[in-house]
Enzyme design. Structure first.
Site, PDB file in Angstrom:
ATOM      1  N   CYS A  12       0.829  -1.216   0.000  1.00 15.69           N
ATOM      2  CA  CYS A  12       0.000   0.000   0.000  1.00 15.69           C
ATOM      3  C   CYS A  12       0.869   1.275   0.000  1.00 15.69           C
ATOM      4  O   CYS A  12       1.657   1.506   0.914  1.00 15.69           O
ATOM      5  CB  CYS A  12      -0.920   0.019   1.208  1.00 15.69           C
ATOM      6  SG  CYS A  12      -1.878   1.551   1.285  1.00 15.69           S
ATOM      7  N   VAL A  52      -6.282   0.730   5.028  1.00 13.01           N
ATOM      8  CA  VAL A  52      -5.009   1.013   5.698  1.00 13.01           C
ATOM      9  C   VAL A  52      -4.429   2.257   5.042  1.00 13.01           C
ATOM     10  O   VAL A  52      -4.757   2.536   3.882  1.00 13.01           O
ATOM     11  CB  VAL A  52      -4.027  -0.173   5.568  1.00 13.01           C
ATOM     12  CG1 VAL A  52      -4.498  -1.364   6.364  1.00 13.01           C
ATOM     13  CG2 VAL A  52      -3.764  -0.563   4.121  1.00 13.01           C
ATOM     14  N   GLU A  64      -6.493   7.518   7.657  1.00 13.53           N
ATOM     15  CA  GLU A  64      -6.152   8.454   6.573  1.00 13.53           C
ATOM     16  C   GLU A  64      -4.669   8.843   6.688  1.00 13.53           C
ATOM     17  O   GLU A  64      -4.270   9.535   7.632  1.00 13.53           O
ATOM     18  CB  GLU A  64      -7.033   9.719   6.567  1.00 13.53           C
ATOM     19  CG  GLU A  64      -8.433   9.485   6.034  1.00 13.53           C
ATOM     20  CD  GLU A  64      -8.459   9.065   4.556  1.00 13.53           C
ATOM     21  OE1 GLU A  64      -7.615   9.498   3.764  1.00 13.53           O
ATOM     22  OE2 GLU A  64      -9.331   8.248   4.208  1.00 13.53           O
ATOM     23  N   SER A  65      -3.906   8.462   5.683  1.00 17.96           N
ATOM     24  CA  SER A  65      -2.449   8.671   5.739  1.00 17.96           C
ATOM     25  C   SER A  65      -2.069  10.143   5.945  1.00 17.96           C
ATOM     26  O   SER A  65      -1.134  10.442   6.698  1.00 17.96           O
ATOM     27  CB  SER A  65      -1.785   8.125   4.474  1.00 17.96           C
ATOM     28  OG  SER A  65      -2.265   8.771   3.314  1.00 17.96           O
TER      29      SER A  65
HETATM   30  N1  LIG Z   1      -7.199   8.075   1.446  1.00 18.91           N
HETATM   31  C1  LIG Z   1      -6.681   6.906   2.118  1.00 18.91           C
HETATM   32  C2  LIG Z   1      -6.522   5.814   1.085  1.00 18.91           C
HETATM   33  C3  LIG Z   1      -6.108   4.504   1.720  1.00 18.91           C
HETATM   34  C4  LIG Z   1      -6.349   3.318   0.775  1.00 18.91           C
HETATM   35  O1  LIG Z   1      -6.999   3.435  -0.258  1.00 18.91           O
HETATM   36  N2  LIG Z   1      -5.818   2.157   1.191  1.00 18.91           N
HETATM   37  C5  LIG Z   1      -6.073   0.959   0.425  1.00 18.91           C
HETATM   38  C6  LIG Z   1      -4.835   0.097   0.316  1.00 18.91           C
HETATM   39  S1  LIG Z   1      -3.522   0.890  -0.545  1.00 18.91           S
HETATM   40  C7  LIG Z   1      -7.107   0.132   1.169  1.00 18.91           C
HETATM   41  O2  LIG Z   1      -7.014  -0.040   2.362  1.00 18.91           O
HETATM   42  N3  LIG Z   1      -8.066  -0.430   0.454  1.00 18.91           N
HETATM   43  C8  LIG Z   1      -9.043  -1.303   1.021  1.00 18.91           C
HETATM   44  C9  LIG Z   1     -10.433  -0.950   0.619  1.00 18.91           C
HETATM   45  O3  LIG Z   1     -10.626   0.010  -0.151  1.00 18.91           O
HETATM   46  O4  LIG Z   1     -11.335  -1.665   1.048  1.00 18.91           O
HETATM   47  C10 LIG Z   1      -5.355   7.231   2.809  1.00 18.91           C
HETATM   48  O5  LIG Z   1      -4.646   8.130   2.341  1.00 18.91           O
HETATM   49  O6  LIG Z   1      -5.064   6.632   3.861  1.00 18.91           O
END
Ligand SMILES: N[C@@H](CCC(=O)N[C@@H](CS)C(=O)NCC(=O)O)C(=O)O
Length: 216
Positions: A12, A52, A64-65
């Site tokens: 990720c 994550v 949220e990162s």
């Molecule tokens: N805006 C979020 C995006 C996080 C994101 O999209 N993470 C993905 C993995 S890279 C995730 O957990 N996806 C699982 C899902 O959408 O169910 C951030 O910046 O933390």
């Protein structure tokens, strides 16, 4: 600050942003990896979005990162943001600007046909051109001082380098400012150490599993 725990998925890019920041600030942290295709029950209970990264700190949950990184930056001075509020706000805007490019990379990886892939590339090219034009200072986004913007874009350059290395797809071709930025970031220790062992193999497996046009 008590030792935080970062919940991660090995490939990720958003988690990778937090890992880079933690390493830049020499913060001691634990990391737990989950499989997003089969997220464990404890994770679903913990994470309001099911995504994550999640950071557990002092018995509380952050998600949220960008928010996680802002928090870590604030409680572990000196800040990696510029001091000037206007410059800081502009930096935050550019950090936000880079986020859709991660989605583009994901879509590209998952595209089953060359045509679908070409559409994603067309859109990404516009954003990359914009970023190339704005990145006039060197070596980092704000000149001499390494900052949060540099961290926000580093995982993208890791993935673009992967595309170039394995598929000859060079999205930085002709974008000299971005290429120079990428070269600097990919040589930085915290960025090098922010990927898990076998990162490229895992990414490749994911691409093959998706029957992406990249491997046809
Ligand atoms: N805006 C979020 C995006 C996080 C994101 O999209 N993470 C993905 C993995 S890279 C995730 O957990 N996806 C699982 C899902 O959408 O169910 C951030 O910046 O933390």
């Amino acid at each position: 600050m008590a030792k935080p725990r970062l919940i991660s998925f090995k490939i990720c890019p958003f988690v990778q942003r937090s890992v880079i920041l933690l390493k830049e600030k020499n913060i001691d942290f634990d990391i737990a990896y989950i499989d997003l295709s089969e997220p464990p029950e404890w994770f679903l209970t913990l994470s309001p979005t099911g995504k994550v990264p999640v950071l557990e700190v002092e018995g509380k949950v952050l998600f949220e990162s960008a928010i996680i990184n802002e928090y870590l930056d604030e409680v572990n001075p000196p800040s990696l943001h510029p001091d000037d509020p206007l410059e800081k706000a502009q930096n935050r805007a550019w950090m936000e600007f880079t986020s859709p490019l991660y989605m583009a990379f994901f879509k590209l990886m998952m595209s089953k046909t060359k045509e679908a892939g070409a559409e994603v590339i067309l859109e990404a090219n516009k954003q990359l051109d914009t970023l190339d034009k704005i990145k006039i200072q060197t070596p980092w986004f704000n000149g001499e001082k390494f900052s949060m913007v540099d961290i926000s874009v580093a995982p993208l350059f890791v993935r673009l380098a992967f595309l170039k290395k394995h598929f000859g797809l060079d999205l930085l071709d002709g974008r000299t400012n971005l290429q120079a930025w990428s070269d600097k970031l990919l040589a930085r220790e915290t960025v090098i150490n922010s990927v898990v062992e076998g990162f490229e193999d895992i990414l490749m497996m994911r691409i093959k599993g998706a029957e992406s046009f990249l491997v046809k």
